[in-house]
Design a protein around this motif. Structure first.
Motif, short mmCIF file in Angstrom:
data_model
loop_
_atom_site.label_atom_id
_atom_site.label_comp_id
_atom_site.label_asym_id
_atom_site.label_seq_id
_atom_site.Cartn_x
_atom_site.Cartn_y
_atom_site.Cartn_z
N CYS A 169 0.84 -1.19 0.00
CA CYS A 169 0.00 0.00 0.00
C CYS A 169 0.88 1.24 0.00
CB CYS A 169 -0.95 0.02 1.20
SG CYS A 169 -0.14 0.01 2.81
N GLU A 170 0.22 2.38 -0.19
CA GLU A 170 0.91 3.66 -0.15
C GLU A 170 0.06 4.61 0.68
OE1 GLU A 170 0.45 6.09 -3.92
OE2 GLU A 170 0.02 4.09 -4.68
N ALA A 171 0.72 5.61 1.25
CA ALA A 171 0.02 6.57 2.10
C ALA A 171 0.57 7.96 1.83
CB ALA A 171 0.19 6.20 3.57
N LYS A 172 -0.31 8.97 1.93
CA LYS A 172 0.08 10.34 1.60
C LYS A 172 0.58 11.12 2.81
CE LYS A 172 -4.71 11.68 1.80
NZ LYS A 172 -5.85 11.14 1.15
N ASN A 173 0.45 10.54 4.01
CA ASN A 173 0.97 11.17 5.23
C ASN A 173 0.94 10.14 6.36
OD1 ASN A 173 -1.69 11.36 6.62
ND2 ASN A 173 -2.11 12.90 5.04
N GLY A 174 1.42 10.54 7.52
CA GLY A 174 1.48 9.62 8.64
C GLY A 174 0.13 9.12 9.11
N LEU A 175 -0.88 10.01 9.12
CA LEU A 175 -2.22 9.60 9.55
C LEU A 175 -2.80 8.56 8.59
CD1 LEU A 175 -3.83 12.98 10.70
CD2 LEU A 175 -3.04 11.08 12.13
N ASP A 176 -2.63 8.81 7.31
CA ASP A 176 -3.09 7.88 6.28
C ASP A 176 -2.39 6.53 6.46
OD1 ASP A 176 -4.47 7.03 3.97
OD2 ASP A 176 -2.90 7.79 2.64
N ALA A 177 -1.11 6.56 6.75
CA ALA A 177 -0.34 5.33 6.95
C ALA A 177 -0.88 4.54 8.14
CB ALA A 177 1.14 5.64 7.16
N LEU A 178 -1.14 5.22 9.25
CA LEU A 178 -1.65 4.53 10.44
C LEU A 178 -2.97 3.84 10.16
CD1 LEU A 178 -0.80 6.98 13.35
CD2 LEU A 178 0.31 4.81 12.80
N GLU A 179 -3.81 4.46 9.34
CA GLU A 179 -5.10 3.86 9.00
C GLU A 179 -4.92 2.59 8.16
OE1 GLU A 179 -7.50 6.82 7.08
OE2 GLU A 179 -7.55 8.09 8.87
N LYS A 180 -3.87 2.54 7.35
CA LYS A 180 -3.68 1.41 6.44
C LYS A 180 -2.86 0.27 7.04
CE LYS A 180 -4.33 4.16 2.34
NZ LYS A 180 -3.77 4.67 1.10
N ILE A 181 -2.02 0.56 8.00
CA ILE A 181 -1.09 -0.44 8.52
C ILE A 181 -1.78 -1.64 9.15
CG2 ILE A 181 0.59 -0.78 10.38
CD1 ILE A 181 1.91 1.85 9.38
N ASP A 182 -2.84 -1.42 9.91
CA ASP A 182 -3.53 -2.55 10.53
C ASP A 182 -4.10 -3.52 9.50
OD1 ASP A 182 -3.02 -1.93 13.21
OD2 ASP A 182 -4.75 -0.60 13.33
N GLY A 183 -4.61 -3.00 8.41
CA GLY A 183 -5.19 -3.85 7.38
C GLY A 183 -4.18 -4.55 6.50
N TYR A 184 -3.11 -3.85 6.15
CA TYR A 184 -2.13 -4.40 5.20
C TYR A 184 -0.96 -5.12 5.88
CZ TYR A 184 -4.44 -1.96 1.38
OH TYR A 184 -5.36 -1.54 0.45
#
Length: 134
Positions: A32-47
């Motif tokens: 996955c990719e994220a546009k900022n740290g908050l976006d990354a935190l939202e994606k990390i649990d799932g991916y």
């Protein structure tokens, strides 16, 4: 296959990083990719990435703030800072936070792959040890 998240606020840079390497040939996949740290935190649990390639300067949550969160909640994720900032204070803070490596933009293929292959080797050794211990 080890999973990598790319975290950078610049869409063109994210795409360059994702498409510039034949990740599968090295045993990696961009999960996955994220546009900022908050976006990354939202994606990390799932991916559930194994590795995070993180820029420092991003809106909403900087790369250094993201690293602090990852250290608390996901300490198994290996972090490589990929940034245009060569200032000593950033590098020192990153090392204090336990990042695996600090790569300056622009970089070449070997500068990017060297730390990632070291991380891969360490993760694979840990997995083998767990199998023998279990």
């Amino acid at each position: 296959m080890l999973k990598i998240i790319v975290v950078d606020d610049e869409p063109l840079y994210r795409q360059y990083l994702i498409k510039s390497v034949e990740w599968e040939q090295y045993g990696f996949e961009i999960c996955c990719e994220a546009k900022n740290g908050l976006d990354a935190l939202e994606k990390i649990d799932g991916y559930k990435p194994d590795i995070a390639l993180v820029d420092i300067n991003m809106p909403f949550m900087s790369g250094l703030e993201l690293i602090e969160h990852l250290n608390d909640k996901h300490p198994h994720i290996a972090i490589v800072l990929v940034t245009g900032h060569s200032e000593f204070d950033y590098a020192r803070k990153a090392l204090q936070l336990g990042v695996f490596d600090y790569i300056l933009k622009p970089f070449n293929h070997d500068e990017l792959m060297a730390p990632l292959l070291k991380i891969k080797d360490r993760i694979e050794k840990k997995r083998i040890e767990k199998v023998f211990i279990a």
